[in-house]
Design an enzyme around this catalytic site. Structure first.
Site, PDB file in Angstrom:
ATOM      1  N   CYS A  11       0.815  -1.223   0.000  1.00 18.79           N
ATOM      2  CA  CYS A  11       0.000   0.000   0.000  1.00 18.79           C
ATOM      3  C   CYS A  11       0.846   1.269   0.000  1.00 18.79           C
ATOM      4  CB  CYS A  11      -0.988  -0.013   1.163  1.00 18.79           C
ATOM      5  SG  CYS A  11      -0.251   0.179   2.811  1.00 18.79           S
ATOM      6  N   HIS A  26      -2.692   1.448   6.737  1.00 13.79           N
ATOM      7  CA  HIS A  26      -3.055   1.336   5.324  1.00 13.79           C
ATOM      8  C   HIS A  26      -3.268   2.724   4.729  1.00 13.79           C
ATOM      9  CE1 HIS A  26      -4.288  -0.905   1.789  1.00 13.79           C
ATOM     10  NE2 HIS A  26      -5.243  -0.008   1.617  1.00 13.79           N
ATOM     11  N   HIS A  49      -5.994   1.963  -4.539  1.00  9.35           N
ATOM     12  CA  HIS A  49      -4.953   1.499  -3.616  1.00  9.35           C
ATOM     13  C   HIS A  49      -4.494   0.085  -3.967  1.00  9.35           C
ATOM     14  CE1 HIS A  49      -7.839  -0.811  -0.679  1.00  9.35           C
ATOM     15  NE2 HIS A  49      -8.330  -0.778  -1.892  1.00  9.35           N
TER      16      HIS A  49
END
Length: 347
Positions: free
Chosen positions: A262, A311, A323
């Site tokens: 991420c 995240h 993402h």
């Protein structure tokens, strides 16, 4: 002669025990017959467990990324310190050589001044403390001796600092090994659970993920700037770079150009336009202006999820994010509501 004695009747106690045992046996048989066979967990239960494991994997992965960054930083700092120590030692040797030349010149004339002998001692500080000898030195000699003293102090400090950083580096490398083991363990556990599912169940989950991703992509692309105007300048260009990687696989610890985790995805995209942001999601959370209202987000803002900020993705408009979700997925659009939103970050 045959006996006509009547057979002995069992006692009341024995009859009661036998009756109870028989009843219990019947009950057990009935329960065994009626008991349902042990059921495997449902597809939804397995998926929930796998998703939780992947979340834990990402938490460990971001800590692993942080340890890698720290290791790299320490290695550079140690290298710089060692270079400084080497140069400083060379300078100190030159200063001592100049003092040695002065001693040699005096030796040729037949004597060495006591002040020059003190120059060459192992403890210049001790010499400077002897105020009674200062009047024997020229101004240039005093200045040279002070430089020797300062250089020795600086070298001692740099060597001590390098030693501490080397210890820190050893601890960081141990942490790296521990986090890597944790990540690999979580992934192995998740794979084991996935392997317990039937091919049909795996296909159903994949199809559901694909449908959700397509719906999110349509929502983001159809937004037209109505729900979060696109950022301009290099931040907008970074988001465009991110869009070019849709479909790239998620791999923990990867930061491009064909695989990403991420924070590797977001840092790679900004690097393409000359903006260098921190490597981990926790550090990216502090890399710009925080936006706490979803309605105030602009396309291209970073979006931070979960309480520990493990995240990160790009805001894509219309309540969607772009993402790198987790292991087993690819870079894609997804609803911002699929994860606990914390805040946006405008770089």
């Amino acid at each position: 002669m045959a006996s006509h004695r009547r057979p002995k009747q069992p006692s009341r106690t024995r009859v009661t025990v036998l009756t109870t045992a028989a009843a219990a046996a019947v009950a057990l048989s009935a329960n065994a017959a009626n008991a349902a066979p042990s059921e495997k967990p449902s597809m939804d239960e397995v998926k929930a467990k796998v998703d939780k494991l992947y979340e834990q994997t990402e938490q460990a992965s971001e800590k692993l990324n942080g340890a890698k960054e720290k290791q790299s930083r320490l290695e550079k700092e140690i290298s710089t310190l060692q270079d400084n120590v080497a140069r400083g030692q060379g300078d100190l040797n030159d200063l001592r050589d100049s003092l040695g030349l002065a001693a040699a010149a005096q030796y040729r004339t037949g004597s060495i001044d006591p002040s020059v002998q003190l120059f060459l001692s192992a403890d210049p500080d001790d010499y400077l403390d002897k105020a009674s000898t200062m009047d024997q030195l020229s101004g240039q000699q005093v200045e040279t001796l002070k430089k020797v003293t300062e250089k020795q102090r600086a070298l001692a400090q740099q060597r001590s600092e390098a030693t501490e950083k080397l210890k820190d580096l050893a601890d960081t490398r141990s942490e790296l090994a521990e986090k890597k083991k944790e990540v690999q363990g979580k992934l192995a556990e998740a794979r084991k659970l996935l392997n317990s599912m039937t091919a049909a169940q795996k296909a159903a989950i994949a199809a559901a993920d694909a449908r959700a991703s397509r719906a999110s992509q349509r929502a983001a692309l159809d937004d037209g700037g109505g729900s979060g105007a696109a950022v301009t300048g290099r931040a907008g260009s970074a988001y465009a770079a991110a869009q070019s990687k849709i479909g790239s696989p998620y791999v923990y610890g990867a930061d491009g150009s064909s695989t990403f985790d991420c924070s590797g995805f977001t840092s790679w995209a900004f690097a393409q336009v000359g903006i260098h942001i921190p490597r981990t999601s926790q550090e990216q959370a502090n890399a710009g202006t925080r936006i706490y209202s979803q309605s105030a987000l602009q396309v291209g803002d970073l979006v931070i999820f979960y309480g520990d900020h493990h995240h990160v993705g790009f805001y894509a408009g219309n309540g969607q994010v772009l993402h790198a979700p987790r292991t087993g997925t690819v870079v894609r659009y997804e609803s911002i509501d699929n994860m606990p939103f914390q805040f946006g970050v405008r770089i």
